[in-house]
Design a protein around this motif. Structure first.
Motif, PDB file in Angstrom:
ATOM      1  N   ALA A   9       0.837  -1.209   0.000  1.00 22.26           N
ATOM      2  CA  ALA A   9       0.000   0.000   0.000  1.00 22.26           C
ATOM      3  C   ALA A   9       0.874   1.262   0.000  1.00 22.26           C
ATOM      4  CB  ALA A   9      -0.936   0.001   1.205  1.00 22.26           C
ATOM      5  N   LEU A  10       1.951   1.233   0.751  1.00 20.50           N
ATOM      6  CA  LEU A  10       2.851   2.391   0.793  1.00 20.50           C
ATOM      7  C   LEU A  10       3.559   2.603  -0.551  1.00 20.50           C
ATOM      8  CD1 LEU A  10       4.276   1.787   4.368  1.00 20.50           C
ATOM      9  CD2 LEU A  10       2.849   3.735   3.644  1.00 20.50           C
ATOM     10  N   ILE A  11       3.924   1.519  -1.212  1.00 19.88           N
ATOM     11  CA  ILE A  11       4.540   1.631  -2.539  1.00 19.88           C
ATOM     12  C   ILE A  11       3.529   2.225  -3.531  1.00 19.88           C
ATOM     13  CG2 ILE A  11       5.377   0.241  -4.497  1.00 19.88           C
ATOM     14  CD1 ILE A  11       6.953  -1.403  -2.381  1.00 19.88           C
ATOM     15  N   ARG A  12       2.288   1.789  -3.452  1.00 20.22           N
ATOM     16  CA  ARG A  12       1.244   2.383  -4.319  1.00 20.22           C
ATOM     17  C   ARG A  12       1.052   3.861  -3.993  1.00 20.22           C
ATOM     18  NH1 ARG A  12      -1.149  -2.399  -3.299  1.00 20.22           N
ATOM     19  NH2 ARG A  12      -2.590  -1.520  -1.774  1.00 20.22           N
ATOM     20  N   GLN A  13       1.164   4.194  -2.728  1.00 21.92           N
ATOM     21  CA  GLN A  13       1.029   5.599  -2.298  1.00 21.92           C
ATOM     22  C   GLN A  13       2.135   6.450  -2.920  1.00 21.92           C
ATOM     23  OE1 GLN A  13       0.057   5.843   1.856  1.00 21.92           O
ATOM     24  NE2 GLN A  13       1.050   7.835   2.050  1.00 21.92           N
ATOM     25  N   ILE A  14       3.338   5.904  -3.003  1.00 20.77           N
ATOM     26  CA  ILE A  14       4.432   6.632  -3.659  1.00 20.77           C
ATOM     27  C   ILE A  14       4.131   6.797  -5.141  1.00 20.77           C
ATOM     28  CG2 ILE A  14       6.848   6.420  -4.411  1.00 20.77           C
ATOM     29  CD1 ILE A  14       7.477   5.308  -1.607  1.00 20.77           C
ATOM     30  N   GLU A  15       3.600   5.758  -5.768  1.00 22.32           N
ATOM     31  CA  GLU A  15       3.314   5.801  -7.204  1.00 22.32           C
ATOM     32  C   GLU A  15       2.163   6.734  -7.552  1.00 22.32           C
ATOM     33  OE1 GLU A  15       2.589   1.725  -8.158  1.00 22.32           O
ATOM     34  OE2 GLU A  15       4.710   1.193  -8.032  1.00 22.32           O
ATOM     35  N   GLN A  16       1.152   6.799  -6.690  1.00 20.38           N
ATOM     36  CA  GLN A  16      -0.082   7.473  -7.070  1.00 20.38           C
ATOM     37  C   GLN A  16      -0.463   8.650  -6.196  1.00 20.38           C
ATOM     38  OE1 GLN A  16      -2.734   4.150  -6.798  1.00 20.38           O
ATOM     39  NE2 GLN A  16      -1.797   3.076  -8.514  1.00 20.38           N
ATOM     40  N   GLY A  17       0.165   8.773  -5.042  1.00 18.67           N
ATOM     41  CA  GLY A  17      -0.287   9.774  -4.086  1.00 18.67           C
ATOM     42  C   GLY A  17       0.267  11.161  -4.341  1.00 18.67           C
ATOM     43  N   PRO A  18      -0.325  12.149  -3.674  1.00 19.31           N
ATOM     44  CA  PRO A  18       0.200  13.514  -3.751  1.00 19.31           C
ATOM     45  C   PRO A  18       1.524  13.607  -2.971  1.00 19.31           C
ATOM     46  CG  PRO A  18      -1.631  13.408  -2.219  1.00 19.31           C
ATOM     47  CD  PRO A  18      -1.518  12.056  -2.859  1.00 19.31           C
ATOM     48  N   LEU A  19       2.175  14.721  -3.086  1.00 19.82           N
ATOM     49  CA  LEU A  19       3.512  14.927  -2.527  1.00 19.82           C
ATOM     50  C   LEU A  19       3.617  14.538  -1.056  1.00 19.82           C
ATOM     51  CD1 LEU A  19       6.387  16.011  -2.970  1.00 19.82           C
ATOM     52  CD2 LEU A  19       5.521  18.266  -2.367  1.00 19.82           C
ATOM     53  N   GLU A  20       2.751  15.056  -0.213  1.00 16.99           N
ATOM     54  CA  GLU A  20       2.851  14.764   1.220  1.00 16.99           C
ATOM     55  C   GLU A  20       2.597  13.290   1.512  1.00 16.99           C
ATOM     56  OE1 GLU A  20       4.112  14.937   4.755  1.00 16.99           O
ATOM     57  OE2 GLU A  20       4.323  16.656   3.428  1.00 16.99           O
ATOM     58  N   ALA A  21       1.728  12.654   0.754  1.00 14.96           N
ATOM     59  CA  ALA A  21       1.478  11.223   0.936  1.00 14.96           C
ATOM     60  C   ALA A  21       2.719  10.413   0.558  1.00 14.96           C
ATOM     61  CB  ALA A  21       0.281  10.782   0.096  1.00 14.96           C
ATOM     62  N   VAL A  26       7.485   7.272   2.398  1.00 19.76           N
ATOM     63  CA  VAL A  26       8.936   7.065   2.532  1.00 19.76           C
ATOM     64  C   VAL A  26       9.311   6.932   4.002  1.00 19.76           C
ATOM     65  CG1 VAL A  26      11.202   8.182   2.258  1.00 19.76           C
ATOM     66  CG2 VAL A  26       9.593   8.132   0.343  1.00 19.76           C
ATOM     67  N   ARG A  27       8.778   7.820   4.830  1.00 15.67           N
ATOM     68  CA  ARG A  27       9.075   7.750   6.269  1.00 15.67           C
ATOM     69  C   ARG A  27       8.594   6.435   6.872  1.00 15.67           C
ATOM     70  NH1 ARG A  27       7.604  13.283   5.804  1.00 15.67           N
ATOM     71  NH2 ARG A  27       5.474  12.808   6.408  1.00 15.67           N
ATOM     72  N   ARG A  28       7.417   6.009   6.504  1.00  9.86           N
ATOM     73  CA  ARG A  28       6.864   4.775   7.068  1.00  9.86           C
ATOM     74  C   ARG A  28       7.652   3.562   6.589  1.00  9.86           C
ATOM     75  NH1 ARG A  28       6.074   1.748  10.658  1.00  9.86           N
ATOM     76  NH2 ARG A  28       4.524   0.113  10.409  1.00  9.86           N
ATOM     77  N   LEU A  29       8.017   3.520   5.289  1.00  8.70           N
ATOM     78  CA  LEU A  29       8.810   2.410   4.769  1.00  8.70           C
ATOM     79  C   LEU A  29      10.168   2.346   5.463  1.00  8.70           C
ATOM     80  CD1 LEU A  29       7.848   2.793   1.035  1.00  8.70           C
ATOM     81  CD2 LEU A  29       7.482   0.721   2.403  1.00  8.70           C
ATOM     82  N   ALA A  30      10.758   3.491   5.720  1.00  8.62           N
ATOM     83  CA  ALA A  30      12.036   3.531   6.439  1.00  8.62           C
ATOM     84  C   ALA A  30      11.859   2.978   7.850  1.00  8.62           C
ATOM     85  CB  ALA A  30      12.579   4.953   6.477  1.00  8.62           C
ATOM     86  N   ALA A  31      10.746   3.295   8.479  1.00 11.01           N
ATOM     87  CA  ALA A  31      10.486   2.801   9.824  1.00 11.01           C
ATOM     88  C   ALA A  31      10.270   1.284   9.825  1.00 11.01           C
ATOM     89  CB  ALA A  31       9.269   3.504  10.423  1.00 11.01           C
ATOM     90  N   TYR A  55      11.852   8.574  -4.900  1.00  6.30           N
ATOM     91  CA  TYR A  55      11.217   8.242  -3.622  1.00  6.30           C
ATOM     92  C   TYR A  55      11.624   6.842  -3.153  1.00  6.30           C
ATOM     93  CZ  TYR A  55       8.311  12.410  -3.813  1.00  6.30           C
ATOM     94  OH  TYR A  55       7.873  13.709  -3.834  1.00  6.30           O
ATOM     95  N   TYR A  56      11.695   5.889  -4.078  1.00  7.18           N
ATOM     96  CA  TYR A  56      12.123   4.541  -3.685  1.00  7.18           C
ATOM     97  C   TYR A  56      13.565   4.558  -3.199  1.00  7.18           C
ATOM     98  CZ  TYR A  56       7.946   2.942  -6.182  1.00  7.18           C
ATOM     99  OH  TYR A  56       6.660   2.743  -6.609  1.00  7.18           O
ATOM    100  N   ALA A  57      14.438   5.264  -3.914  1.00  9.29           N
ATOM    101  CA  ALA A  57      15.843   5.366  -3.500  1.00  9.29           C
ATOM    102  C   ALA A  57      15.953   6.067  -2.154  1.00  9.29           C
ATOM    103  CB  ALA A  57      16.651   6.105  -4.568  1.00  9.29           C
TER     104      ALA A  57
END
Length: 185
Positions: A9-21, A26-31, A55-57
């Protein structure tokens, strides 16, 4: 939601979400850390846009040291220029913990991959100078050449390090008791 579903879901959020999402993802995936590394590498491999790759990097870089081995392994297998660029950027952003593994990876890497690994070390900068200097005398010729070329690519700091290493290896300090002319015993 289980961890795998959350990562997806977080990866999809990076692909499709607005900037703040995206930033939040990224913060949540790092956590989440290590469990997110494989899915992030796969997403980086299949991303179609550079801003998404960034964002993935960034997430991989924030995960840090636990991601280094998997990133290097994926770089050995992947040949897409974009993937290699962003994977090397992630290693560079991880910084000092990546230095030795990246230098070690140069030994068995093909010449094109060595260039990307060198780029990561250049991005790391000063923390890579001393380890590269030590590798100027490595038993493996490829590692010596990679260390030398990377130091050269690093500019003034790297070149100064090479010159210092060359000077030290050509002019060892005097042995104890020598060079003490004029001093009484």
């Amino acid at each position: 939601m289980d961890e795998k579903k959350e990562i997806d879901a977080l990866i999809r959020q990076i692909e499709q979400g607005p900037l703040e999402a995206r930033r939040s993802a990224v913060r949540r995936l790092a956590a989440i850390g290590s469990p997110a590394v494989g899915p992030l590498i796969a997403a980086l491999d299949y991303a179609r846009e550079n801003d998404i790759r960034w964002y993935y990097a960034a997430a991989l870089a924030r995960i840090g040291e636990p991601a280094i081995g998997d990133i290097l392994a994926a770089m050995r297998e992947e040949r897409k220029k974009e993937f290699l660029e962003y994977a090397s950027a992630a290693l560079g952003a991880i910084g000092e913990p990546a230095v030795e593994p990246v230098i070690d990876a140069m030994k068995d890497a093909d010449p094109a991959l060595r260039g990307y690994l060198s780029m990561a070390l250049c991005r790391i900068g000063e923390p890579a100078l001393e380890p590269l200097k030590k590798r100027l005398n490595d038993a493996d010729e490829v590692v010596r050449q990679c260390a030398s070329l990377t130091l050269w690519k690093m500019g003034e700091g790297g070149i100064s390090t090479m010159v210092e290493s060359y000077h030290i290896s050509r002019n060892p300090p005097p042995a104890s008791g020598q060079g003490d002319e004029g001093k009484s015993s």
